[in-house]
Design a protein around this motif. Structure first.
Motif, mmCIF file in Angstrom:
data_model
loop_
_atom_site.group_PDB
_atom_site.id
_atom_site.type_symbol
_atom_site.label_atom_id
_atom_site.label_comp_id
_atom_site.label_asym_id
_atom_site.label_seq_id
_atom_site.Cartn_x
_atom_site.Cartn_y
_atom_site.Cartn_z
ATOM 1 N N ALA A 49 0.845 -1.191 0.000
ATOM 2 C CA ALA A 49 0.000 0.000 0.000
ATOM 3 C C ALA A 49 0.878 1.239 0.000
ATOM 4 O O ALA A 49 2.032 1.205 0.422
ATOM 5 N N THR A 58 -4.383 7.155 -2.080
ATOM 6 C CA THR A 58 -3.906 5.867 -1.587
ATOM 7 C C THR A 58 -3.966 4.849 -2.716
ATOM 8 O O THR A 58 -4.715 5.012 -3.684
ATOM 9 N N TYR A 60 -3.433 0.393 -3.356
ATOM 10 C CA TYR A 60 -3.294 -0.902 -2.701
ATOM 11 C C TYR A 60 -3.008 -1.995 -3.724
ATOM 12 O O TYR A 60 -3.501 -1.943 -4.864
ATOM 13 N N LYS A 65 -6.568 -5.298 -1.232
ATOM 14 C CA LYS A 65 -7.616 -4.291 -1.402
ATOM 15 C C LYS A 65 -8.898 -4.746 -0.707
ATOM 16 O O LYS A 65 -9.332 -5.890 -0.855
#
Length: 121
Positions: A49, A58, A60, A65
């Motif tokens: 991440a 952000t 991931y 996720k």
């Protein structure tokens, strides 16, 4: 220079939760995006991440996720990784890193020493 120290690793049963923390010191924390990476025995390091310097972006890995959440507190020079619904395949040493907002480890010049996460089945 940025110094990074991870904490919060440990042993947890599958389906459980852990929160990893990374404390930063040295140069201005908000100069850097922060990332979490992990490396399992016999495997290459992989992206987990990332969070931008402001926290507005952000990213991931597909494998985490919906289960993991990265966050940062710029007032405390800290970044966290909340890990829920843990699976045995999440077992690895987890590393905190500071650098450019990226999924590539090469974009992060500063790394912590790592913290072990072990998920039992």
């Amino acid at each position: 220079q940025v110094q990074l120290v991870e904490s919060g690793g440990g042993l947890v049963q599958a389906g459980g939760s852990l929160t990893l923390s990374c404390a930063a010191s040295g140069r201005t924390f908000t100069n850097y995006a922060m990332g979490w990476f992990r490396q399992a025995p016999g495997k290459e390091r992989e992206f987990v991440a990332a969070i931008s310097w402001s926290g507005s972006r952000t990213n991931y890995a597909d494998s985490v996720k919906g289960r993991f959440t990265i966050s940062r507190d710029n007032a405390k020079n800290a970044v966290n990784l909340q890990m829920n619904s843990l699976k045995p395949e999440d077992t690895a040493v987890y590393y905190c890193a500071a650098g450019l907002y990226s999924i590539r480890g090469e974009s992060y010049p500063y790394w912590g020493q790592g913290t072990q996460v072990t998920v039992s089945s």
